[in-house]
Design an enzyme around this catalytic site. Structure first.
Site, mmCIF file in Angstrom:
data_model
loop_
_atom_site.group_PDB
_atom_site.id
_atom_site.type_symbol
_atom_site.label_atom_id
_atom_site.label_comp_id
_atom_site.label_asym_id
_atom_site.label_seq_id
_atom_site.Cartn_x
_atom_site.Cartn_y
_atom_site.Cartn_z
ATOM 1 N N ASN A 11 2.515 3.313 4.774
ATOM 2 C CA ASN A 11 1.340 3.203 3.901
ATOM 3 C C ASN A 11 0.941 4.622 3.501
ATOM 4 O O ASN A 11 0.328 5.344 4.284
ATOM 5 C CB ASN A 11 0.194 2.508 4.651
ATOM 6 C CG ASN A 11 -1.078 2.507 3.835
ATOM 7 O OD1 ASN A 11 -1.039 2.642 2.609
ATOM 8 N ND2 ASN A 11 -2.217 2.361 4.494
ATOM 9 N N LYS A 13 -1.221 5.519 1.374
ATOM 10 C CA LYS A 13 -2.618 5.635 0.948
ATOM 11 C C LYS A 13 -2.670 6.404 -0.379
ATOM 12 O O LYS A 13 -1.791 6.233 -1.212
ATOM 13 C CB LYS A 13 -3.465 6.321 2.030
ATOM 14 C CG LYS A 13 -3.210 5.760 3.427
ATOM 15 C CD LYS A 13 -4.254 6.192 4.402
ATOM 16 C CE LYS A 13 -3.836 5.789 5.804
ATOM 17 N NZ LYS A 13 -4.932 5.546 6.688
ATOM 18 N N HIS A 97 -6.514 -4.073 4.021
ATOM 19 C CA HIS A 97 -6.546 -2.844 4.832
ATOM 20 C C HIS A 97 -8.001 -2.462 5.097
ATOM 21 O O HIS A 97 -8.860 -2.620 4.236
ATOM 22 C CB HIS A 97 -5.813 -1.720 4.097
ATOM 23 C CG HIS A 97 -5.563 -0.528 4.986
ATOM 24 N ND1 HIS A 97 -6.547 0.385 5.283
ATOM 25 C CD2 HIS A 97 -4.453 -0.126 5.655
ATOM 26 C CE1 HIS A 97 -6.048 1.298 6.097
ATOM 27 N NE2 HIS A 97 -4.783 1.018 6.344
ATOM 28 N N GLU A 99 -9.521 0.260 5.100
ATOM 29 C CA GLU A 99 -10.122 1.217 4.154
ATOM 30 C C GLU A 99 -10.563 0.499 2.879
ATOM 31 O O GLU A 99 -11.551 0.875 2.258
ATOM 32 C CB GLU A 99 -9.124 2.345 3.862
ATOM 33 C CG GLU A 99 -9.006 3.278 5.061
ATOM 34 C CD GLU A 99 -7.669 3.975 5.202
ATOM 35 O OE1 GLU A 99 -6.883 3.993 4.234
ATOM 36 O OE2 GLU A 99 -7.413 4.504 6.301
ATOM 37 N N GLU A 169 -4.616 -3.393 13.192
ATOM 38 C CA GLU A 169 -4.928 -1.971 13.137
ATOM 39 C C GLU A 169 -6.333 -1.721 13.691
ATOM 40 O O GLU A 169 -7.331 -1.932 12.979
ATOM 41 C CB GLU A 169 -4.883 -1.481 11.693
ATOM 42 C CG GLU A 169 -3.525 -1.645 11.041
ATOM 43 C CD GLU A 169 -3.340 -0.629 9.913
ATOM 44 O OE1 GLU A 169 -2.391 0.134 9.978
ATOM 45 O OE2 GLU A 169 -4.171 -0.608 9.001
ATOM 46 N N GLY A 175 -5.650 7.097 11.837
ATOM 47 C CA GLY A 175 -5.827 8.498 11.459
ATOM 48 C C GLY A 175 -6.527 9.350 12.504
ATOM 49 O O GLY A 175 -6.887 10.492 12.233
ATOM 50 N N SER A 209 -2.247 5.532 14.098
ATOM 51 C CA SER A 209 -1.751 6.778 14.687
ATOM 52 C C SER A 209 -0.361 6.648 15.324
ATOM 53 O O SER A 209 -0.044 7.335 16.303
ATOM 54 C CB SER A 209 -2.752 7.339 15.717
ATOM 55 O OG SER A 209 -3.960 7.682 15.076
HETATM 56 C C1 PEP Z 1 -2.704 3.093 8.094
HETATM 57 O O1 PEP Z 1 -2.763 3.726 7.062
HETATM 58 O O2 PEP Z 1 -2.757 1.874 8.049
HETATM 59 C C2 PEP Z 1 -2.562 3.823 9.343
HETATM 60 C C3 PEP Z 1 -2.333 3.142 10.433
HETATM 61 O O3 PEP Z 1 -2.680 5.170 9.279
HETATM 62 P P1 PEP Z 1 -2.263 6.216 10.449
HETATM 63 O O4 PEP Z 1 -0.867 5.877 10.868
HETATM 64 O O5 PEP Z 1 -2.348 7.556 9.786
HETATM 65 O O6 PEP Z 1 -3.238 6.050 11.566
#
Ligand code: PEP
Length: 257
Positions: A11, A13, A97, A99, A169, A175, A209
């Site tokens: 992803n 983003k 997601h 976000e 998640e 992040g 992460s």
């Molecule tokens: C994500 O964008 O869904 C995500 C899990 O980001 P990260 O791996 O940077 O934590």
């Protein structure tokens, strides 16, 4: 289950212009990722989808989008339809997601409509659910995630649900560099699997992460079938390392699956 191979989804983003995305794919192709025992998907921003599709060519790495709208066309300024995604070569789409829930007003009802629309067009939805830091601290993760999962798939029959992918998640892990323990994540995923008929046949991914150094321990868990990865998917070498580790390949190159 739709496939027994682990699935690794990048992803990106709001990172990478089309130009930068092409540079990533060129480097990726040079590294020649081994995808025999893993399914790999890259989700660039909308503006880079067509360019990434062209650059990937016959590579086994597939193309995904980070969201979409549920209608085929109409007065939805700024939105992108499933038909538009298909035209760009997209076969997967991340929906719900955290976000998008947090910053773009995405709610369970629209996520449900988007899942149905994606399936109707033959695009595989990757449905994201997760607990907030306060829900985690209050110990209500299992209830919260099961509730979100039921709302996302509300009214759908098991055979439709089975054609989807779910990504758990924890929002506090995205992040942050603070990964959930594989055992705890596995327990949440077991709850998700039992929340809706059909999810016993889907792949469930962990996101938050994930790094090349942690993905193997995650996918070793019985209910973790891969990962949705943000930061660690932005460099081609790191993405290839994620694929290698997810399919149980030691750095020596020995395949164990
Ligand atoms: C994500 O964008 O869904 C995500 C899990 O980001 P990260 O791996 O940077 O934590």
């Amino acid at each position: 289950m739709t496939s027994t191979k682990p699935l690794v989804v990048a992803n990106w983003k709001m990172h990478k212009t089309a130009f930068e995305a092409i540079a990533f794919v060129r480097e990726l192709l040079t590294l020649d990722p081994d995808c025999r025992h893993v399914d790999a998907v890259i989700c660039p921003p909308f503006t880079a989808l067509a360019a990434v599709h062209d650059a990937l060519g016959v590579s086994p790495v597939e193309l995904g989008a980070q969201t979409m709208w549920y209608a085929d066309s109409g007065a939805f300024t700024g939105e992108i339809s499933p038909r538009m995604l298909l035209e760009s070569g997209v076969r997967w789409v991340v929906l719900g997601h955290s976000e998008r829930r947090q910053y773009c007003g995405e709610v369970d009802e629209t996520i449900n409509r988007k899942i149905r629309a994606a399936l109707a067009h033959g695009i595989t939805p990757i449905v994201a659910v997760g607990d907030t830091p306060s829900e985690h601290a209050a110990g209500i993760t299992l209830d919260r995630v099961a509730e979100q999962t039921r709302a996302a798939f509300d009214g759908m029959i098991a055979d439709e649900v089975a054609r989807c992918v779910v990504a758990y998640e924890p929002i506090w892990a995205i992040g942050s560099g603070q990964i959930d323990s594989p055992e705890d994540a596995n327990a949440v995923m077991r709850e998700i699997r039992g929340a809706v008929p059909g999810l016993d046949r889907t792949r469930i991914l962990y996101g938050g992460s994930v790094e090349p150094a942690s993905i193997r321990r995650l996918v070793a868990q019985p209910n973790i079938d891969g990962a949705l990865v943000g930061g660690a998917s932005l460099e081609a070498s790191s993405f290839v390392a994620l694929l290698d580790e997810a399919q149980g390949r030691a750095l020596s190159g020995q395949a164990s699956m």
